[in-house]
Design a protein around this motif. Structure first.
Motif, short mmCIF file in Angstrom:
data_model
loop_
_atom_site.label_atom_id
_atom_site.label_comp_id
_atom_site.label_asym_id
_atom_site.label_seq_id
_atom_site.Cartn_x
_atom_site.Cartn_y
_atom_site.Cartn_z
N ALA A 67 0.85 -1.19 0.00
CA ALA A 67 0.00 0.00 0.00
C ALA A 67 0.88 1.24 0.00
CB ALA A 67 -0.91 0.01 1.23
N VAL A 68 0.49 2.25 -0.76
CA VAL A 68 1.28 3.46 -0.87
C VAL A 68 0.42 4.68 -0.55
CG1 VAL A 68 2.70 2.39 -2.66
CG2 VAL A 68 0.82 3.89 -3.34
N ASP A 69 1.08 5.75 -0.17
CA ASP A 69 0.44 7.05 -0.01
C ASP A 69 0.69 7.82 -1.30
OD1 ASP A 69 -0.44 9.59 0.58
OD2 ASP A 69 0.51 9.67 2.57
N ALA A 70 -0.31 7.88 -2.16
CA ALA A 70 -0.14 8.46 -3.50
C ALA A 70 -0.50 9.94 -3.55
CB ALA A 70 -0.97 7.69 -4.52
N ARG A 71 -0.69 10.57 -2.41
CA ARG A 71 -0.98 12.00 -2.41
C ARG A 71 0.24 12.79 -2.84
NH1 ARG A 71 -2.36 13.37 3.47
NH2 ARG A 71 -0.59 11.94 3.76
N GLY A 72 0.01 13.93 -3.49
CA GLY A 72 1.09 14.83 -3.85
C GLY A 72 2.15 14.15 -4.67
N GLN A 73 3.40 14.21 -4.21
CA GLN A 73 4.53 13.60 -4.92
C GLN A 73 4.78 12.16 -4.50
OE1 GLN A 73 7.91 16.24 -4.42
NE2 GLN A 73 6.78 18.01 -5.18
N GLY A 74 3.92 11.62 -3.64
CA GLY A 74 4.10 10.26 -3.16
C GLY A 74 3.57 9.23 -4.13
N GLY A 75 3.61 7.97 -3.70
CA GLY A 75 3.10 6.87 -4.51
C GLY A 75 4.11 5.74 -4.61
N GLY A 100 1.76 6.18 7.20
CA GLY A 100 1.83 5.87 8.61
C GLY A 100 0.53 5.30 9.12
N SER A 101 0.58 4.68 10.27
CA SER A 101 -0.61 4.09 10.88
C SER A 101 -0.64 4.42 12.36
CB SER A 101 -0.63 2.57 10.68
OG SER A 101 0.52 1.98 11.27
N GLY A 102 -1.78 4.20 12.99
CA GLY A 102 -1.91 4.47 14.41
C GLY A 102 -1.63 5.93 14.72
N ALA A 103 -0.68 6.17 15.62
CA ALA A 103 -0.35 7.53 16.01
C ALA A 103 0.28 8.31 14.87
CB ALA A 103 0.59 7.52 17.22
N GLN A 104 0.77 7.59 13.86
CA GLN A 104 1.39 8.26 12.71
C GLN A 104 0.45 8.38 11.52
OE1 GLN A 104 5.02 5.80 12.22
NE2 GLN A 104 6.16 7.60 12.88
N ALA A 105 -0.83 8.12 11.72
CA ALA A 105 -1.79 8.24 10.63
C ALA A 105 -1.74 9.65 10.04
CB ALA A 105 -3.19 7.92 11.12
N GLY A 106 -1.75 9.72 8.71
CA GLY A 106 -1.66 11.00 8.03
C GLY A 106 -0.25 11.39 7.66
N SER A 107 0.72 10.69 8.19
CA SER A 107 2.11 10.94 7.84
C SER A 107 2.58 9.88 6.85
CB SER A 107 2.99 10.91 9.09
OG SER A 107 3.00 9.61 9.66
N SER A 108 3.80 10.06 6.34
CA SER A 108 4.35 9.09 5.40
C SER A 108 5.86 9.24 5.36
CB SER A 108 3.76 9.29 3.99
OG SER A 108 4.06 10.58 3.50
N GLY A 109 6.51 8.28 4.73
CA GLY A 109 7.96 8.33 4.57
C GLY A 109 8.39 7.37 3.49
N GLY A 137 2.78 16.05 5.20
CA GLY A 137 3.20 16.66 3.94
C GLY A 137 3.38 15.58 2.89
N THR A 138 3.36 16.00 1.62
CA THR A 138 3.34 15.02 0.53
C THR A 138 4.36 15.36 -0.56
OG1 THR A 138 1.57 16.25 -0.61
CG2 THR A 138 0.91 14.51 0.93
N ALA A 139 5.50 15.92 -0.16
CA ALA A 139 6.51 16.34 -1.14
C ALA A 139 7.88 15.81 -0.77
CB ALA A 139 6.54 17.86 -1.26
N HIS A 140 8.78 15.79 -1.75
CA HIS A 140 10.21 15.55 -1.60
C HIS A 140 10.52 14.19 -0.98
CE1 HIS A 140 11.46 20.09 -1.84
NE2 HIS A 140 10.60 19.73 -2.79
N TYR A 141 10.14 13.14 -1.68
CA TYR A 141 10.45 11.78 -1.23
C TYR A 141 11.80 11.29 -1.75
CZ TYR A 141 5.61 11.44 0.33
OH TYR A 141 4.41 11.65 0.97
N GLY A 142 12.35 11.95 -2.80
CA GLY A 142 13.58 11.43 -3.40
C GLY A 142 13.30 10.10 -4.06
N ALA A 143 13.85 9.01 -3.49
CA ALA A 143 13.40 7.64 -3.73
C ALA A 143 14.04 6.92 -4.91
CB ALA A 143 11.87 7.57 -3.85
N ARG A 144 15.14 7.41 -5.48
CA ARG A 144 15.83 6.63 -6.51
C ARG A 144 16.68 5.53 -5.87
NH1 ARG A 144 13.26 6.81 -11.22
NH2 ARG A 144 12.73 8.96 -11.76
N LEU A 145 16.76 4.41 -6.58
CA LEU A 145 17.49 3.23 -6.12
C LEU A 145 18.61 2.93 -7.10
CD1 LEU A 145 14.42 0.93 -5.31
CD2 LEU A 145 15.70 2.38 -3.72
N VAL A 146 19.84 2.80 -6.59
CA VAL A 146 21.00 2.49 -7.44
C VAL A 146 21.89 1.51 -6.70
CG1 VAL A 146 23.07 3.40 -8.57
CG2 VAL A 146 20.96 4.75 -8.58
N PHE A 147 22.24 0.40 -7.37
CA PHE A 147 23.17 -0.55 -6.79
C PHE A 147 24.61 -0.15 -7.11
CE2 PHE A 147 19.45 -3.28 -6.48
CZ PHE A 147 19.66 -3.85 -5.22
#
Length: 363
Positions: A67-75, A100-109, A137-147
């Motif tokens: 499951a992903v948080d697809a809001r804003g720049q997420g997904g 996030g879940s529980g106390a972190q509901a509404g957040s993401s990483g 917030g829903t911006a600036h996840y970065g998220a590129r993967l390089v071996f």
């Protein structure tokens, strides 16, 4: 004062041709080539597709995607194959905005999942990395993967548009981290003091949405979003501090563009790592990064290609060692936001656009 932009490289003797292979994708973000020539493509909304070798047909929608948080720049964001994929380790790695879940509901990483691809499903899945802390917030996840050459995994992480966490080594916001494939930490990672997270490789990043390994040196190159101007290409070396948010050739949002508003005066060195090239005063929002090593365009060997979102172009950067000596914006009139760029086995370049296209640049 920032150096002037490099001149455009020499014009091509034969104009490369850009063709659309597939226009039915839904906000594609990352692409990986399977050994049999087929492709895996992530779609921001949370689906992973397997495409035919010619890219024109969706063969399957892969099951077992987190499951992903697809809001804003997420997904659902990047995808990479295990370095030993062809040698009997059919693992794939997905980066995504984890809700996030529980106390972190509404957040993401930003998180990274490792799973085996078995038929058209992911199995034996495990999260091998989680950005900490999760934030709203829903911006600036970065998220590129390089071996890396030693088969460790680099993960680029945005600072979630919060600025100061990029300098806080107790957090993984605004950093590049390096982990083993199972999520453990390499013993030779650089140290960042008693409070430094053990996975940190380099710090002071804003939103690195392009990453590629240099084919000769093995160093990790990044493209990063600046604020209002100040987009950068950097080499992320062990222990480096790239300065954000203390210095930038860009300006604070809302400030008039010009020398006077550059954050921290602009110049990074000697306190911070100086970028190899910058875009000022207007941001291009670089995304996706690839060194060209193919034979289809021998005159491009060793050059660097970057997509651009706001800039709506494919940028070609000519290099002399680590110096950027020429820059050219290609295909701007198409009005496409180029999200990712990868080299195909035959030497063509494959491009993903936010409008839902997979495109092929070839002779």
């Amino acid at each position: 004062m920032a150096p002037p932009p490099p001149p455009a490289p020499a014009p091509e003797p034969v104009a490369p041709q850009l063709t659309t292979l597939n226009a039915s994708l839904d906000s594609p973000w990352g692409l990986a080539m399977l050994p049999d020539g087929e492709m895996l493509v992530t779609q921001k909304g949370g689906s992973l597709l397997r495409l035919s070798a010619d890219g024109r047909t969706t063969l399957a929608r892969i099951g077992g995607v987190p499951a992903v948080d697809a809001r804003g720049q997420g997904g659902l964001l990047d995808v990479a194959l295990d370095p030993d994929y062809s040698a009997g380790a059919p693992w794939i790695y997905l980066s995504y905005a984890e809700p996030g879940s529980g106390a972190q509901a509404g957040s993401s990483g930003t998180a990274v999942l490792r799973a085996r691809l078995a038929g058209d499903a992911l199995v034996d899945a495990a999260v091998v990395f989680r950005q900490a802390p999760k934030v709203s917030g829903t911006a600036h996840y970065g998220a590129r993967l390089v071996f890396a050459r030693d088969k460790t995994l680099f993960i680029t992480l945005g600072e979630r548009m919060l600025g100061t966490p990029a300098q806080d080594v107790a957090q993984t916001l605004g950093k590049v981290v390096r982990i083993q494939r199972d999520g453990t930490i390499p013993a030779d990672n650089p140290g960042f003091g008693p409070t430094g997270q053990p996975g940190l490789w380099s710090i002071g990043h804003r939103n690195p949405q392009g990453a590629a390994l240099h084919p000769e040196t093995g160093e990790l190159w990044l493209s990063e979003h600046g604020p209002q101007g100040g987009d950068e290409v950097n080499i992320a070396r062990a222990g480096g501090n790239h300065g954000w948010p203390l210095v930038s050739y860009g300006c604070p949002y809302g400030a008039p563009a010009g020398e006077a508003c550059r954050i921290g005066g602009g110049t990074h060195a000697p306190t911070f790592v100086e970028p190899l090239t910058t875009w000022v005063p207007t941001s291009i929002a670089p995304a996706g990064l690839a060194f060209y090593t193919g034979s289809m365009f021998p005159q491009w060997r060793g050059q660097l290609f970057s997509g651009a979102l706001a800039g709506q172009a494919l940028w070609r950067l000519a290099l002399d060692g680590n110096a950027v000596v020429g820059r050219e914006a290609m295909f701007g009139p198409l009005g496409e936001r180029f999200r990712d760029v990868r080299q195909a086995p035959d030497g063509a370049l494959l491009l993903l656009t936010d409008s839902g296209k997979l495109m092929r640049l070839a002779r």
